[in-house]
Design an enzyme around this catalytic site. Structure first.
Site, short mmCIF file in Angstrom:
data_model
loop_
_atom_site.label_atom_id
_atom_site.label_comp_id
_atom_site.label_asym_id
_atom_site.label_seq_id
_atom_site.Cartn_x
_atom_site.Cartn_y
_atom_site.Cartn_z
N SER A 146 61.04 18.84 67.16
CA SER A 146 61.25 19.34 65.81
C SER A 146 60.79 20.78 65.74
O SER A 146 59.86 21.17 66.46
CB SER A 146 60.45 18.51 64.79
N TYR A 157 52.33 15.24 62.04
CA TYR A 157 53.67 15.21 62.62
C TYR A 157 53.93 16.46 63.45
O TYR A 157 54.48 16.38 64.56
CB TYR A 157 54.70 15.09 61.49
#
Length: 262
Positions: A146, A157
């Site tokens: 990501s 995350y």
């Protein structure tokens, strides 16, 4: 270009695609079948079998497993190797932020949950597939990371995806002599249909919805193109990196985020 242009790109190849029940993983797995691959669709959602059936091909099979455990990852790889005679390509697509909130507001158990979802399935998947790639004399691993390694309200995350990037680079260096490429894409914000399995099963509070709105604004503003990408715009680079067209690319993390490198 349409999938038909690459009709035989994965002929004679066996692919394992994780997180294949919805979103980017679904698109990648279905396209890989269209392009000639024999594909195992893996997810812990029981409707992954329905998704594999959409391919309408004997080259598509489904396996239900919890890839947040090593046993789940190992079982999926064993099933693929038994069903299709080996494994050539693994696409690790499991992950996704569960909650959006400032780091100071995360509880310890929530931090652990983010790491389990967005780092451990890729770590376990890479480890579990290696005996099968060694047996076949080589292969390719594509990790889906990501660009949120730089972003707000999802620090755990972000840390997990930073770990995916490090894993990709270190493992590529270690495995090049074994004829195994390890690469990654780093998607930015991506438009997708409503999730059949929610991001946060507990639901978002009004405050969390406001924090999510902040994230959406930040993601769009950080992109040169000032928009989210499409699922198709994410699937295409993943499949390119998985294919022999990318045979001289390893250890690279390709940002697919409209100019935002993360």
């Amino acid at each position: 270009m349409s999938a038909a242009h690459f009709a035989n790109r994965f002929a004679a190849k066996v692919l394992v695609v994780t997180g294949a029940a919805q979103g980017i993983g679904r698109s990648v797995a279905l396209r890989a079948v269209q392009e000639g691959g024999r594909v195992l669709f893996v997810d812990r959602a029981d409707f992954v079998g329905d998704v594999a059936a959409e391919a309408d091909s004997s080259n598509a099979a489904a396996f239900t497993a919890d890839l947040e455990t090593f046993d789940g990852a190992a079982a999926a790889m064993e099933f693929a190797a038994e069903r299709f005679g080996g494994i050539d390509i693994l696409i690790n697509n499991i992950g996704g932020a569960i909650r959006m909130r400032p780091y100071a507001d995360f509880e310890p158990a929530q931090i652990d949950a983010e790491i389990r979802r967005s780092l451990m399935p890729t770590l376990y998947g890479c480890h579990a597939v290696l005996p099968h790639l060694f047996a076949g004399g080589g292969g390719t691993i594509v990790n889906v990371s990501s660009n949120a390694t730089r972003g707000i309200h999802r620090v755990p995350y972000s840390a997990a995806k930073g770990g995916v990037n490090a894993l990709t680079q270190a493992l590529a260096m270690e495995l090049a002599e074994r004829n195994i490429r390890v690469v990654a894409t780093a998607p930015g914000g991506t438009q997708a249909p409503p999730r059949r399995v929610p991001r946060n099963a507990a639901g978002d509070s009004e405050q969390e919805e406001a924090w999510m709105a902040d994230v959406v604004q930040q993601v769009k503003q950080s992109s040169f193109m000032k928009r989210y990408g499409t699922i198709e715009e994410q699937a295409a680079p993943i499949l390119f990196l998985a294919s022999d067209e990318a045979s001289y690319i390893t250890g690279s993390v390709l940002a697919v985020a409209g100019g935002d490198l993360g």
